[in-house]
Scaffold this active site. Sequence first.
Site, PDB file in Angstrom:
ATOM      1  N   LYS A   1       0.673  -1.236   0.090  1.00 19.10           N
ATOM      2  CA  LYS A   1      -0.068   0.034  -0.020  1.00 19.10           C
ATOM      3  C   LYS A   1       0.863   1.397  -0.015  1.00 19.10           C
ATOM      4  O   LYS A   1       0.593   2.183  -0.678  1.00 19.10           O
ATOM      5  CB  LYS A   1      -0.968  -0.024   1.328  1.00 19.10           C
ATOM      6  CG  LYS A   1      -2.117   0.790   1.188  1.00 19.10           C
ATOM      7  CD  LYS A   1      -3.154   0.652   2.248  1.00 19.10           C
ATOM      8  CE  LYS A   1      -3.179   1.867   3.008  1.00 19.10           C
ATOM      9  NZ  LYS A   1      -3.522   1.805   4.372  1.00 19.10           N
TER      10      LYS A   1
ATOM     11  N   LYS B   1     -20.273  -9.902   2.263  1.00 18.21           N
ATOM     12  CA  LYS B   1     -19.942 -10.718   3.621  1.00 18.21           C
ATOM     13  C   LYS B   1     -20.126  -9.979   4.763  1.00 18.21           C
ATOM     14  O   LYS B   1     -19.468  -8.555   4.713  1.00 18.21           O
ATOM     15  CB  LYS B   1     -18.418 -11.225   3.192  1.00 18.21           C
ATOM     16  CG  LYS B   1     -17.770 -11.957   4.441  1.00 18.21           C
ATOM     17  CD  LYS B   1     -16.284 -11.941   4.156  1.00 18.21           C
ATOM     18  CE  LYS B   1     -15.631 -12.891   5.283  1.00 18.21           C
ATOM     19  NZ  LYS B   1     -14.762 -12.514   6.068  1.00 18.21           N
TER      20      LYS B   1
ATOM     21  N   LYS C   1     -17.300  -5.955   9.761  1.00 16.95           N
ATOM     22  CA  LYS C   1     -17.136  -4.476  10.343  1.00 16.95           C
ATOM     23  C   LYS C   1     -16.812  -3.559   9.450  1.00 16.95           C
ATOM     24  O   LYS C   1     -17.269  -2.296   9.281  1.00 16.95           O
ATOM     25  CB  LYS C   1     -16.059  -4.721  11.573  1.00 16.95           C
ATOM     26  CG  LYS C   1     -16.227  -3.760  12.474  1.00 16.95           C
ATOM     27  CD  LYS C   1     -15.397  -3.688  13.660  1.00 16.95           C
ATOM     28  CE  LYS C   1     -13.873  -2.951  13.588  1.00 16.95           C
ATOM     29  NZ  LYS C   1     -13.081  -3.004  14.598  1.00 16.95           N
TER      30      LYS C   1
END
Length: 330
Positions: free
Chosen positions: A116, A200, A203
């Site tokens: 990233k 799915k 959180k």
Amino acid sequence: MTDKIILTGIKPTGTPHLGNYVGALKPLIEMANENKTFIFIADLHALNTMKNPSDIRLHTYEIAAMMIALGLNLNNAVLFRQSDILPIYQLSNFLMNVTPKGLMNRAHSYKAMVEKNTDAGIDVDSGVNMGLYTYPILMAADILLYDSDIVPVGADQKQHVEFARDIAGYFNNTYGETFKMPEPVIGKINGIIPGLDGRKMSKSYDNTIPVFAPESELKKKIMRIITDSKLPEEPKDPDTSTIFQLYQHFASESEINDLREKFVRGGMGYGDAKKILFEKINSVLAESREKYNYLMSHTDEIDKILSDGAARANAVAEKTIARVKKAMLG
Ligand code: TRP
């Protein structure tokens, strides 16, 4: 019942939701009630991301209360807080010395951060603390400290258990047979557990249903499940329906067949299907929810259970540390 030792840790990073319940907590409790099991709340593992102590404290209580409310047999299972075990800090420090740095460079979560950062054109280690970097060593210490044979985890944690095996191997090669080789066991449930939006339940998608949401909130959430726009009279496909997918994890075989029939035949609106789902989930969880609410308003009782667990876990851990010290320091 085997004489194998089962161990797993649960990170207190959020309020457990139905996806956690179906995919991890329920099967874990079933396994734990038939075997010698260590279950701990991995609060030390939460520290690399969570910086608010009261959040860690709350989620620790939630997980403990939930395990107890769902029927974890505390005569069999040892339930405790990771941070209550002083030998864990010792063992992870000892293991640092047999763990190659290169192994840590290959850890999925660290590599993901590096990628990233690379894509963003910034320093590769930007935002990486040593808690993240050495996370697999702490986890190896968790696993090796209690001579665990079987480690039930989600697929995302498989590499960490393999690293624990590698680290045990490096140690045993250097110092002689000291640690057992643990085996990962990856939970397999049929299909994904969809959240409110059909993706799915997670959180990070903000689509969860907390396991012990109050009844009114449970109902509200279920009524908000996204469906297609088929009219009540139209036949519907159960296999692509979030309502039906969730129902399957709570209902009996004949109830599941009944609902499937109603979907396929047509004549039932999604609103009615949601009501059926709500009634089912609510009836499965109602009794445990009461126990959970009781415990959450008597956290001193949770503390007592966790400290009993810590005493039992420490007794085992101290023996391991004595063995490790002898092997490494003479
Ligand atoms: N890292 C695991 C997770 O994020 C939690 C965990 C910590 C764990 N220590 C463990 C799991 C030891 C199994 C064994 O889910």
